[in-house]
Structures are given as C-alpha cells and as structure tokens.
Design a protein around this motif. Structure first.
Motif, PDB file in Angstrom:
ATOM      1  N   GLY A   1       0.793  -1.220   0.000  1.00 28.49           N
ATOM      2  CA  GLY A   1       0.000   0.000   0.000  1.00 28.49           C
ATOM      3  C   GLY A   1       0.825   1.271   0.000  1.00 28.49           C
ATOM      4  N   GLN A   2       1.897   1.291   0.788  1.00 30.51           N
ATOM      5  CA  GLN A   2       2.730   2.490   0.867  1.00 30.51           C
ATOM      6  C   GLN A   2       3.374   2.809  -0.481  1.00 30.51           C
TER       7      GLN A   2
ATOM      8  N   ASN B   1      -8.702   5.696   1.926  1.00 36.16           N
ATOM      9  CA  ASN B   1      -8.840   6.908   2.737  1.00 36.16           C
ATOM     10  C   ASN B   1      -7.737   7.909   2.430  1.00 36.16           C
ATOM     11  N   ALA B   2      -6.523   7.407   2.182  1.00 42.84           N
ATOM     12  CA  ALA B   2      -5.380   8.289   1.933  1.00 42.84           C
ATOM     13  C   ALA B   2      -5.514   9.064   0.630  1.00 42.84           C
TER      14      ALA B   2
ATOM     15  N   MET C   1      -0.119  -0.976   5.224  1.00 40.33           N
ATOM     16  CA  MET C   1      -1.239  -0.154   4.754  1.00 40.33           C
ATOM     17  C   MET C   1      -2.238  -1.024   4.006  1.00 40.33           C
ATOM     18  N   SER C   2      -3.426  -1.181   4.563  1.00 36.14           N
ATOM     19  CA  SER C   2      -4.456  -1.998   3.930  1.00 36.14           C
ATOM     20  C   SER C   2      -5.103  -1.239   2.770  1.00 36.14           C
TER      21      SER C   2
ATOM     22  N   LEU D   1      -8.219  -0.387   2.581  1.00 36.04           N
ATOM     23  CA  LEU D   1      -9.082   0.661   3.128  1.00 36.04           C
ATOM     24  C   LEU D   1      -8.258   1.888   3.506  1.00 36.04           C
ATOM     25  N   ASP D   2      -7.074   1.659   4.094  1.00 40.10           N
ATOM     26  CA  ASP D   2      -6.190   2.786   4.423  1.00 40.10           C
ATOM     27  C   ASP D   2      -5.795   3.543   3.153  1.00 40.10           C
ATOM     28  N   PHE D   3      -5.506   2.785   2.095  1.00 42.69           N
ATOM     29  CA  PHE D   3      -5.131   3.401   0.813  1.00 42.69           C
ATOM     30  C   PHE D   3      -6.282   4.269   0.279  1.00 42.69           C
TER      31      PHE D   3
ATOM     32  N   ALA E   1     -16.029   3.604   1.601  1.00 43.00           N
ATOM     33  CA  ALA E   1     -14.811   4.423   1.540  1.00 43.00           C
ATOM     34  C   ALA E   1     -14.589   5.022   0.160  1.00 43.00           C
TER      35      ALA E   1
END
Length: 515
Positions: A35-36, A68-69, A61-62, A64-66, A97
């Motif tokens: 993800g990062q 949101n980012a 980084m999942s 979902l985190d991606f 999301a």
C-alpha cells in the motif's frame, strides 16, 4: 485508447495475473507490491493514472487505508477493489470508503476487463467534462442555486446582501456544500461582476509555495525564479479573490495576508516597494476558525478582519428538501452531456434512497454519485440498483418496513426549482415519509409519537415502563442502528443490549411484545 492502470497487490502471483489482464486490454500496468509503495506511485503519477486495481487485504497499509489516503469518495480516480478474504462487510466498508467496483479472487480475465471498461468510461467522461464544468461555474447567479429549503433560502438572502458591499465574507461549511458556487454568485451580483474572479485552494499548496503563489515574486528573487511571476492578488486586482480552506494557511503567511486585507498592499517577493491592490476577499473554511484561534493555529487579528460577514452553508443532510431537486437537475444535466436520445428519469426507489442517505460528502458527493449512475445506466430510468455504494450504506437495505410506502408518485420528474420555489403538497408529503426523519427539525408530526407520562388512571407511570417504551421508539425511529440508538439515548451499547434483554425487546421487531 491506452490507459495507465495502477495495480496494488502484495501477492506476486496475483500481480503478474493482473498485469497480464491489463496488458491484454491494451493498457499499461504500473505495479506496486504494498500500500505504501502504491500510494507513493499514485501521488507521483496521479495525472496519468486512470484506474487503480487495489487489493484490500495487505500487511501494513491496507486497501481501506489506501482508499482513505487518496481521498475516498472525493477522489477523481476510480478504484476497483479485490478481495479473497473477509465477508460482505469488508466489501461494504470499501464501497463506503469510495471504491468504484469490487471483484472477488480468483477473478477471471473477463471480469477484470468488464470492470476496467466501466471504470475507464467514467474516467474518460470525467476528464472530458471537468473543464466544461469549471467554465460553466464561472458564470453562476443566485437563480442557478437550486434550493427548496428555508436554510438555503437564508444563505441566498445573506449572500445577496453581501454582494452589495465590498466587506470581507467568510463562507463556513463542510466540504462539498457549495461554498465556491455561493462565492461566484456573490461576485456575479456585485459591481465587480465583469472583473476577475480568482480562486486559490490554500489546502492544496505546498507551504513553501504559498507566499509566491499569493503575492508573486520578481525575477531572481530566489534560486529557480527565472522570471517574474504575478501573484493571485495581482491577478484579482479590481475583482474578487476566493481563498478556499483559508484555515490551512501557514501562520507566517497570515501576517502578510493581514496587511493585504488591512492596508490594501501586498509585498511581492524580491520587490523593493509594496504594491497597492483593490481586491474583494471571500474566504471559505470547513473548520471552526475561532477554535483554530484558541489553538494558536490562526491569528486572532486576521480572524476579526476576515470574519466581518460570516455565512454558514448547511450540510446537505440538514436540508434534505433540496435533494430531490438537486438529483433531478444533475440527472438531466448529465443526460445531456452524455448525448442520450432522451434524458434519464429518477425512479421513486432511487429518489427515496438518495433522500434517505446523509451524504457526508454533501452536494459534491451527490453529484458524483448521479454522474456515475447516468454513465453506467442501461435503462431509461435510474433505479436504486444504479447506486450500489449508497445502497450498501442504508441499514436494512430495501427490505426495511415501509421504505417504499407511498413513494411511487415521485417517480415522475418535476421541474427543478430556483431558490424562490417552494415544495408542493406531494413533495412535502414525500419528505414527511422519509425513512430517516431529520432529528434536528422538531416537526409537529413528532407529537404523534409522544410518550405519555401519566397512565389512564391519572397516575404517573413507572420509570421502567417509560424507559422500555422510549427504547422501543428509538429502535424504530433509527431503524435498528444500535450505535445511533445508544448514542441518542445517552447510554453505552453494552447497557443498551442489557436493557433489550431485560425488557424482552427484539431489535429487529421493537414493537413486538414478549409473550
């Protein structure tokens, strides 16, 4: 046309399969193994990336985190999520999301091809129409603002008054409520209508570039300044400067902005003398500026200079009367842009669904949802199934009791009102039948649901009886949303579940009494 597809997946085998599927469609695959890395590539090459293929379950980084980012539902790039683990809850989270589509591993090449085709259709239409939408919004008048709610009528009334003077205006409200549209309407109704209207998103500028962008610089003022640059204040001279997200300005720039507002002078970087400017300033913020002042992040003297005429634009969830008209207007507009032989209509189910939803992204999110629905629509009418992302967020879905009662008459499109048009009797009845009434509005109809404090013999009722009745009412009122019920009753979820057990209340059927 060749497109660049960002593939983010920690499984090397899956990355190779997706790369082959993407290239088989004639596109270019950009690969990231976590993800990062994917986020860094996305930010570096966002202008060329058309679609993201994203694995949801990744270490670090999942997915979902991606999502949101990159901005979730506010992102312009469609994201297709893929998952081989987790249940439907995971997919629903991703759709909430802002995911455009989802596929389940192992996914066939045909399914990937179909998902990419749909996503690219949306992306190409977005790219084609963004400039048109910007140019269209350059000539906004108050009559262009669609409103049927008293709250927005008040906003328009205040804005008309603001247009008659040159005092600074601060537009407050959540992201997506239409602050720039109101600012442009103020400009169009003022004596500066024929002058420049210059916009600056203060939250989208690197801190090191803010001063040069706003106030300009002379040639050679700093390394890399190869030529003279006019700042936004100079560009807006004689007209209006719209500073969006002004709460994001660095403190050192706020000092120079204060001088510009107070003395009508700007200090260009590298210039020997200050420059006089005549600019009408309209600022916008989604923050509570007085709280920013208390926290030391916003200058108090600048706050009082700017906050001469504050106008608060309410969130869309607080003016749901506007949703049917906005939805119809967007549907008609995008039907025309799509060059459809006949404009699409909004079915009663779709209209009810859109009006029931709270729209955390406000008007911008509603516009984007309808835009995608119109592009992907296969029939002459938009139905609730054309809005899967919204449908996934309505507790109980379409099966909840009385969701569709009496709504069929709303399937026919009505004319879109300007701010002066009110609701007719049928539309008012529609608002009163919404699945989620607005708690903020103390409607007289709520008195029908009043809980009696005295029994039939004239005695005060037992506290337990009233508490049980209130819990049953809250469960029905909030359609079984346990977190919301607990929050509104002022108790914890564990306490709520214990009381349900004590009173024998079935949360799925709160009106049913235990035998």
């Amino acid at each position: 046309m060749t497109a660049h597809i960002l593939v983010v997946d920690d499984d090397p085998v899956q990355r190779r399969l997706l790369k082959a599927a993407v290239e088989a469609q004639g596109h270019v695959a950009i690969l990231a193994d976590d993800g990062q890395t994917g986020l860094a590539l996305f930010r570096q090459r966002q202008a060329e990336i058309s679609v993201v293929l994203l694995d949801l379950m990744m270490p670090g980084m999942s997915g979902l985190d991606f999502l949101n980012a990159i901005g979730g539902q506010e992102s312009d790039v469609p994201v297709i999520v893929q998952t081989g683990q987790g249940g439907i809850d995971t997919v629903v989270q991703a759709m909430r999301a802002g995911a455009f589509d989802f596929v389940v591993k192992p996914v066939s090449p045909d399914r990937i091809a179909a998902a990419l085709t749909n996503a690219l259709r949306v992306d190409s239409r977005d790219a084609h129409h963004r400039p048109a939408r910007r140019s269209r919004s350059g000539a906004v008048h108050f009559t262009d603002i669609i409103s049927a709610s008293p709250a927005m009528s008040r906003v328009i009334e205040l804005s008309r008054r603001a247009a008659q003077s040159h005092i600074p205006v601060v537009l407050e409200g959540e992201s997506g409520v239409g602050k720039e549209m109101v600012a442009r309407a103020i400009q169009a109704a003022s004596d500066r209508a024929s002058k420049p209207f210059v916009t600056v998103n203060c939250g989208a500028i690197a801190p090191s570039m803010v001063e040069s962008l706003l106030f300009g610089h002379e040639k050679g003022a700093f390394p890399g300044a190869g030529e003279r640059h006019l700042g936004k204040f100079a560009e807006a001279d004689g007209g209006t400067l719209f500073l969006d997200e002004i709460g994001e300005l660095p403190l050192e720039i706020q000092v120079k902005l204060l001088r510009a507002v107070q003395d009508g002078e700007i200090e260009t970087i590298g210039a020997r003398q200050p420059q006089k400017v005549n600019v009408r300033l309209i600022s916008a913020t989604n923050k509570d500026l007085i709280e920013e002042v208390k926290a030391g992040r916003f200058r108090e003297d600048l706050y009082y200079r700017l906050n001469v005429f504050p106008i608060t634009i309410p969130a869309l969830r607080r003016r749901k009367e506007d949703i049917p008209f906005l939805a119809r207007a967007f549907t008609e507009r995008f039907s025309i842009e799509q060059r459809l032989p006949r404009p699409l209509t909004l079915g009663a189910g779709a209209l009810a669904l859109l009006t029931a939803f709270d729209w955390p992204g406000n008007v911008r999110q509603l516009e984007n949802a309808i835009y995608r629905a119109v592009i992907l629509a296969e029939g002459p009418e938009l139905t609730e199934n054309d809005f899967p992302q919204i449908l996934a967020q309505i507790p109980g879905g379409l099966k909840q009791e009385n969701f569709w009662t009496g709504l069929t008459a709303l399937g026919e499109g009505a004319s879109v009102p300007g701010q002066s048009r009110g609701l007719d009797r049928e539309e008012l009845a529609f608002i009163d039948r919404l699945p989620t009434p607005r708690v903020e509005d103390p409607r007289p109809a709520f008195m029908d649901n009043a809980i009696a404090s005295i029994d039939e013999n004239g005695n005060v009722r037992r506290l337990a009886e009233i508490e049980e009745e209130l819990i049953r009412f809250a469960l029905k009122f909030y359609r079984g949303q346990m977190s919301q019920v607990a929050r509104k009753l002022g108790i914890g979820r564990s306490t709520l579940y214990r009381k349900l057990k004590d009173y024998g209340i079935d949360p799925d059927n709160p009106q049913k009494h235990a035998a």
